[in-house]
Structures are given as structure tokens and as C-alpha cells.
Design a protein around this motif. Structure first.
Motif, PDB file in Angstrom:
ATOM      1  N   ARG A 169      -9.297  -0.595 -15.995  1.00 51.53           N
ATOM      2  CA  ARG A 169      -9.875  -0.255 -14.697  1.00 51.53           C
ATOM      3  C   ARG A 169      -9.280  -1.103 -13.598  1.00 51.53           C
ATOM      4  N   GLY A 170      -9.229  -2.383 -13.889  1.00 57.60           N
ATOM      5  CA  GLY A 170      -8.693  -3.278 -12.868  1.00 57.60           C
ATOM      6  C   GLY A 170      -7.292  -2.855 -12.459  1.00 57.60           C
ATOM      7  N   PHE A 171      -6.586  -2.480 -13.427  1.00 60.25           N
ATOM      8  CA  PHE A 171      -5.225  -2.078 -13.164  1.00 60.25           C
ATOM      9  C   PHE A 171      -5.191  -0.749 -12.409  1.00 60.25           C
ATOM     10  N   ALA A 172      -6.023   0.169 -12.858  1.00 63.02           N
ATOM     11  CA  ALA A 172      -6.026   1.496 -12.240  1.00 63.02           C
ATOM     12  C   ALA A 172      -6.407   1.401 -10.772  1.00 63.02           C
ATOM     13  N   GLU A 173      -7.303   0.493 -10.475  1.00 64.65           N
ATOM     14  CA  GLU A 173      -7.714   0.383  -9.079  1.00 64.65           C
ATOM     15  C   GLU A 173      -6.564  -0.090  -8.200  1.00 64.65           C
ATOM     16  N   ARG A 174      -5.807  -0.989  -8.793  1.00 59.98           N
ATOM     17  CA  ARG A 174      -4.725  -1.525  -7.975  1.00 59.98           C
ATOM     18  C   ARG A 174      -3.520  -0.598  -7.948  1.00 59.98           C
ATOM     19  N   GLU A 175      -3.382   0.135  -8.992  1.00 61.27           N
ATOM     20  CA  GLU A 175      -2.195   0.974  -9.098  1.00 61.27           C
ATOM     21  C   GLU A 175      -2.616   2.404  -9.446  1.00 61.27           C
ATOM     22  N   PRO A 176      -3.236   3.073  -8.537  1.00 58.56           N
ATOM     23  CA  PRO A 176      -3.807   4.365  -8.867  1.00 58.56           C
ATOM     24  C   PRO A 176      -2.753   5.301  -9.431  1.00 58.56           C
ATOM     25  N   GLY A 177      -3.157   6.035 -10.401  1.00 58.23           N
ATOM     26  CA  GLY A 177      -2.264   7.044 -10.941  1.00 58.23           C
ATOM     27  C   GLY A 177      -1.282   6.523 -11.969  1.00 58.23           C
ATOM     28  N   ARG A 178      -1.314   5.239 -12.173  1.00 57.84           N
ATOM     29  CA  ARG A 178      -0.289   4.731 -13.087  1.00 57.84           C
ATOM     30  C   ARG A 178      -0.820   4.455 -14.481  1.00 57.84           C
ATOM     31  N   VAL A 179      -2.078   4.432 -14.591  1.00 58.43           N
ATOM     32  CA  VAL A 179      -2.631   4.250 -15.918  1.00 58.43           C
ATOM     33  C   VAL A 179      -3.151   5.578 -16.417  1.00 58.43           C
ATOM     34  N   ARG A 180      -2.806   5.896 -17.604  1.00 59.59           N
ATOM     35  CA  ARG A 180      -3.287   7.141 -18.145  1.00 59.59           C
ATOM     36  C   ARG A 180      -3.894   6.930 -19.508  1.00 59.59           C
ATOM     37  N   ASP A 181      -4.845   7.747 -19.782  1.00 58.37           N
ATOM     38  CA  ASP A 181      -5.375   7.715 -21.132  1.00 58.37           C
ATOM     39  C   ASP A 181      -4.284   8.239 -22.069  1.00 58.37           C
ATOM     40  N   LEU A 182      -3.978   7.461 -23.066  1.00 63.32           N
ATOM     41  CA  LEU A 182      -2.918   7.891 -23.964  1.00 63.32           C
ATOM     42  C   LEU A 182      -3.453   8.701 -25.140  1.00 63.32           C
ATOM     43  N   GLY A 183      -4.675   9.130 -25.021  1.00 68.32           N
ATOM     44  CA  GLY A 183      -5.228   9.950 -26.094  1.00 68.32           C
ATOM     45  C   GLY A 183      -5.561   9.113 -27.310  1.00 68.32           C
ATOM     46  N   ASP A 184      -5.367   9.664 -28.458  1.00 68.00           N
ATOM     47  CA  ASP A 184      -5.811   8.952 -29.651  1.00 68.00           C
ATOM     48  C   ASP A 184      -4.733   8.076 -30.261  1.00 68.00           C
ATOM     49  N   GLY A 185      -3.700   7.849 -29.562  1.00 65.05           N
ATOM     50  CA  GLY A 185      -2.763   6.846 -30.055  1.00 65.05           C
ATOM     51  C   GLY A 185      -1.397   7.388 -30.409  1.00 65.05           C
ATOM     52  N   ALA A 186      -1.326   8.573 -30.925  1.00 65.72           N
ATOM     53  CA  ALA A 186      -0.028   9.077 -31.336  1.00 65.72           C
ATOM     54  C   ALA A 186       0.725   9.616 -30.129  1.00 65.72           C
ATOM     55  N   ALA A 187       2.002   9.336 -30.090  1.00 66.84           N
ATOM     56  CA  ALA A 187       2.820   9.928 -29.036  1.00 66.84           C
ATOM     57  C   ALA A 187       2.938  11.419 -29.327  1.00 66.84           C
ATOM     58  N   PRO A 188       3.179  12.215 -28.292  1.00 62.64           N
ATOM     59  CA  PRO A 188       3.342  13.648 -28.532  1.00 62.64           C
ATOM     60  C   PRO A 188       4.451  13.909 -29.549  1.00 62.64           C
ATOM     61  N   SER A 189       4.359  15.034 -30.190  1.00 63.16           N
ATOM     62  CA  SER A 189       5.324  15.345 -31.236  1.00 63.16           C
ATOM     63  C   SER A 189       6.765  15.220 -30.733  1.00 63.16           C
ATOM     64  N   GLY A 190       7.599  14.567 -31.495  1.00 61.61           N
ATOM     65  CA  GLY A 190       9.004  14.407 -31.121  1.00 61.61           C
ATOM     66  C   GLY A 190       9.233  13.353 -30.055  1.00 61.61           C
ATOM     67  N   LYS A 191       8.174  12.650 -29.688  1.00 60.91           N
ATOM     68  CA  LYS A 191       8.303  11.619 -28.641  1.00 60.91           C
ATOM     69  C   LYS A 191       7.882  10.262 -29.178  1.00 60.91           C
ATOM     70  N   VAL A 192       8.297   9.249 -28.477  1.00 61.90           N
ATOM     71  CA  VAL A 192       7.841   7.897 -28.818  1.00 61.90           C
ATOM     72  C   VAL A 192       7.422   7.188 -27.537  1.00 61.90           C
ATOM     73  N   TYR A 193       6.589   6.205 -27.703  1.00 61.23           N
ATOM     74  CA  TYR A 193       6.330   5.312 -26.585  1.00 61.23           C
ATOM     75  C   TYR A 193       7.444   4.271 -26.559  1.00 61.23           C
ATOM     76  N   GLN A 194       7.959   4.045 -25.388  1.00 64.27           N
ATOM     77  CA  GLN A 194       8.992   3.018 -25.262  1.00 64.27           C
ATOM     78  C   GLN A 194       8.532   1.963 -24.264  1.00 64.27           C
ATOM     79  N   LEU A 195       8.814   0.733 -24.596  1.00 57.38           N
ATOM     80  CA  LEU A 195       8.429  -0.380 -23.717  1.00 57.38           C
ATOM     81  C   LEU A 195       9.650  -0.840 -22.932  1.00 57.38           C
ATOM     82  N   TRP A 196       9.384  -1.274 -21.736  1.00 56.24           N
ATOM     83  CA  TRP A 196      10.488  -1.691 -20.861  1.00 56.24           C
ATOM     84  C   TRP A 196      10.164  -3.015 -20.189  1.00 56.24           C
ATOM     85  N   PHE A 197      11.191  -3.816 -20.046  1.00 53.79           N
ATOM     86  CA  PHE A 197      11.066  -4.958 -19.149  1.00 53.79           C
ATOM     87  C   PHE A 197      11.398  -4.470 -17.744  1.00 53.79           C
TER      88      PHE A 197
END
Lengths: 256, 194
Positions: A169-197
Motif C-alpha cells: 500500500r505504501g508503495f502504491a500510494e507513492r507510485e500509483p499504478g505501478r504495483v499490481r496484484d500478481l495473482g496467485d504467484g505463477a507467471a502467465p503461461s510461457g512467461k517469467v518474472y524477471q528482476l532488474w537493477f
């Protein structure tokens, strides 16, 4: 005190002894260290058992040859110390420097929870580091998750963490639209979550999170260097050289 | 049986060593020389117990001591004693070395590991170390045979718990548990607190 609610929690707890003796193979050690972040009782026990092991070490003390002293004292005059103590108070002191561990929790309704573990020596004593991206007061900080003086190496962690909803929440308030519910954890089929610096707006890959089945915790892959934060995107399987989608989350490392 | 006996031994180095390390963290080389005096014997002894080879042990001990200098700014007293910090560093270095060297040779002296109990080096002249050694020995005797073997093989020989299990032909889960309850018993016997 946290209750351990992970399935393997009870089993992991019995590893306090092996961990304190450095008798865990690397892979299990990493897993156990993550567990320590969630289990204060375990961390306390590890500290005690590690001190106990120290007594075992003292009991085999040997008489060192004189030359060793000369060699060591000579060598240190040429070795630069890692971080001068005054840097503990500098702005950059709270920036993570060790290997980083980001955990992105994707439980429904929690938005995205990230936490970053970092070298324990870089935060000021008595002044807990603030959570990545969390505005003061929204992030619950728990220091001291990682046991005793662990290995004394870079992978010793100081542990800063944003707790679930508060953080999201704290983050969403400061950065509206940038936080999303990622659902139940699995990335969509054929996709992965990638982390970035986030290197001042330029994204540098920090690894993939495609092992969601067993763990949503991954080690950030690569040095933090000058990165100001981390981001998470959904990418095609195998990951991308540069983000190809809008970030699900962007988190800023604390700077003050 | 719980016999918590506090002989000054280890922890007596506590506050002093901690203060010295804090000076070292600020680049104080004289303070480092004093830290050296306090930790060198235990560092070398521990490394030697894991590595066995005297020359290699000295080399690793030197690396550890220089690392103490280099990383002293990382030491945080709130996380444990100074001696714990130093010896943890030493143990990890020694174990990393022994595991990397032996990964390919499959620890050929595996059998030999069982024959030898830790040496409890008799070379040490310092009274403090002798008392410490006697106290630890006494407390080790309060452990069950399996606890004692598990703990000493893991710590003094640098074996993983899996290797300990294999060596003693005991299930993994049992070794995990013995390492933990063995250390807990030692902790109580030695009167260790975090």
C-alpha cells in the motif's frame, strides 16, 4: 515472535545446529538463511549455538609461529579496509552492497512484496535500514534475521523487509499504478518474472524468478553497484536483455 | 546433568576484544596487533584442526587474520561476540578450503577421520586456553557418543552433515537432530548465552 507457517518450517528449524557448525551444503544453507529471516527463535538459537561452537574453537587454540605475526602485520599495511567506519553514516551506507536477496511475494491481495537482504555491516547500528521503496512508517523493518555472525562474508545479511500489505500500500500510494496484484504467484503461461537493477533508469537484469513452485525468493544475480532500486517485469520464458513490459513493481533502495 | 561452570576463559576476551575491533575498524594498526595476539592462537588451532596440513593451515590463518583487518568495519557487537566473529570467519575459510580441495578426491582420508579425535593441541602454554580446553572437554563428555561424534566431525573436521551421516552410517535426519541437541547440551554445560 513469528510463527513459522511454512510447510518446511519445523524441519528447517532442526538445522540450527548444522548451520551454526557450517555443516550445511551451500544450497541448503541459502534456504535456511531465508528461513532465519522469518524465524526469530531460530535466529536466536543459531546465535547461541554459534557462540557455543566458538568455545569449541577456543579449545583447540594453537601456538602460532612468530613469523606469522610478522607476515600478517606487514601485510595489513598494504591492505585497504573494506569500508571506513565513517561510511556507516554516509548516505550510501544504507545501500545494499553484498549479494542481494529479493523476495517478491505474490499472494493475492498483497500486491507485491519485496524485501532485500543485504550485507549486515552497511547499515548504521541502532538505526534500522528502511525498507526498499517503503515510505517511513509503512515498512516494518526487522533487523537481525540472519543469525549470528554467519560466515563473515559477503553473504551475511542485514535484513530489511517490507511487510505484505503495508508495504504494498505504501508503495502504491507513492507510485500509483505501478504495483499490481500478481495473482496467485505463477507467471502467465510461457512467461517469467524477471528482476532488474535500476541503474538510474537503465535496467540491468538481476535474474529470473521462475521457480515459483517452491520458492518465491531469489537471489539477485549480480552486483548492486550504483543501482538505485530494483524492478520486476513479466518477460517471455528465458528472460529478456531489456524489459519488454511495464514494471509490475519498482522499488527504490533506501538512500537515507 | 547441567553443570554451568564459568571459567573466565573465552568470554573474558569479550569486551576488550570488541573495543579493539572497533578501533581496528577505524584503521588502528596498533589495535590490530593486539587483536592479533588475542585471536591468532584460536584461529590457527581451528584452521589446523580442519585442514591438518601445517603449511596450508598457516597460509589460511594468515588469510583469515588479514581478512579480520580488512572487514573489521563489518563487525557488529550486537550480533555476537568478537571472538565469534573471528572464529566464524576462520572456520568458514578453512571449511571452504577443505571442501574445494577435497571435492575431487572424495575425501580420501575419510576413514582416517574416524580414527582421530581432535588433537586439543598440547602446545598451548596459556593458562586461559588450557582452562578453556578442559572445560570444553568435560562438557563434550556429557554428550552422547553420537552427539559428540557428529558435532566434532562437523566442526573440527569441516564435514557437512551429509558427510557425517554417511561416515557414521546414520540417517540424515538423525544427524541433523544430534548436531542440534548436542550443541544445545554443550551450550548449557558451558553456560553460553547469545
Amino acid at each position: 515472535m513469528n510463527r513459522v507457517d511454512r510447510r518446511s518450517g519445523a524441519e528447517l528449524h532442526t538445522l540450527t545446529g548444522a548451520y551454526a557448525l557450517h555443516a550445511l551444503p551451500d544450497a541448503e544453507r541459502g534456504e535456511f538463511e531465508r528461513h532465519l529471516g522469518d524465524c526469530e527463535a531460530c535466529a536466536m538459537e543459531v546465535r547461541e549455538l554459534s557462540e557455543t561452537a566458538t568455545r569449541l574453537g577456543l579449545a583447540v587454540s594453537a601456538a602460532p609461529p612468530r613469523e606469522l605475526r610478522d607476515r600478517v602485520l606487514r601485510e595489513i599495511t598494504t591492505v585497504r579496509q573494506e569500508s571506513p567506519s565513517h561510511s556507516r553514516r554516509s548516505r550510501s551506507a544504507l545501500r545494499p552492497t553484498g549479494p542481494q536477496l529479493a523476495e517478491v511475494r505474490t499472494r493475492r491481495g498483497c500486491g507485491c512484496r519485496c524485501r532485500v537482504r543485504r550485507d549486515r555491516g552497511v547499515a548504521e547500528p541502532g538505526r534500522p535500514g528502511r525498507t526498499a521503496g517503503g515510505a517511513p512508517g509503512t515498512a516494518a523493518e526487522r533487523a537481525g534475521g540472519a543469525g549470528p555472525h554467519g560466515p563473515g562474508r559477503e553473504d551475511e545479511v542485514r535484513h530489511a523487509e517490507g511487510r505484505g500489505e503495508g508495504h504494498g500500500r505504501g508503495f502504491a500510494e507513492r507510485e500509483p499504478g505501478r504495483v499490481r496484484d500478481l495473482g496467485d504467484g505463477a507467471a502467465p503461461s510461457g512467461k517469467v518474472y524477471q528482476l532488474w537493477f535500476d541503474d538510474g533508469g537503465t535496467m540491468r537484469s538481476a535474474g529470473l524468478m521462475n521457480r515459483a513452485a517452491t520458492s518465491n525468493t531469489v537471489l539477485l544475480d549480480g552486483p548492486v553497484d550504483g543501482a538505485s532500486g530494483i524492478g520486476v517485469t513479466v518477460e517471455p520464458a528465458g528472460g529478456s536483455a531489456q524489459p519488454t513490459s511495464a514494471p509490475l513493481a519498482l522499488l527504490t533502495f533506501p538512500t537515507a | 546433568m547441567k553443570v554451568a561452570v564459568q571459567i573466565s576463559g573465552a568470554p573474558s576476551a569479550g569486551p576488550d576484544l570488541q573495543e579493539l575491533l572497533e578501533l581496528v575498524a577505524r584503521g588502528d594498526q596498533d589495535a590490530f596487533a593486539r587483536v592479533y595476539e588475542a585471536v591468532c592462537g584460536p584461529v590457527l588451532g581451528l584452521v589446523r584442526s580442519v585442514l591438518r596440513d601445517p603449511a596450508q593451515s598457516e597460509e589460511v590463518a594468515q588469510e583469515v587474520l588479514v581478512e579480520v583487518w580488512r572487514t573489521a568495519p563489518r563487525f557488529q557487537a550486537s550480533r555476537g561476540s568478537a571472538m565469534n566473529w573471528v572464529l566464524t570467519l576462520a572456520h568458514h575459510r578453512a571449511v571452504d578450503r577443505v571442501r574445494s580441495v577435497e571435492a575431487t578426491t572424495a575425501r580420501e582420508h575419510r576413514a582416517a577421520l574416524l580414527d582421530r579425535t581432535p588433537e586439543f593441541d598440547e602446545v598451548t602454554e596459556q593458562v586461559e586456553s588450557r582452562l578453556e580446553r578442559e572445560q570444553v572437554r568435560r562438557c563434550l563428555r556429557t554428550l552422547s557418543e553420537l552427539q559428540r561424534q557428529s558435532v566434532t566431525l562437523a566442526y573440527y573436521r569441516g564435514l557437512t552433515y551429509r558427510e557425517v551421516a554417511e561416515l557414521l552410517a546414520v540417517p540424515l535426519g538423525t544427524i541433523k537432530t544430534r548436531l542440534r541437541d548436542g550443541l544445545i547440551r554443550l551450550r548449557d554445560c558451558l553456560g553460553v548465552s547469545a
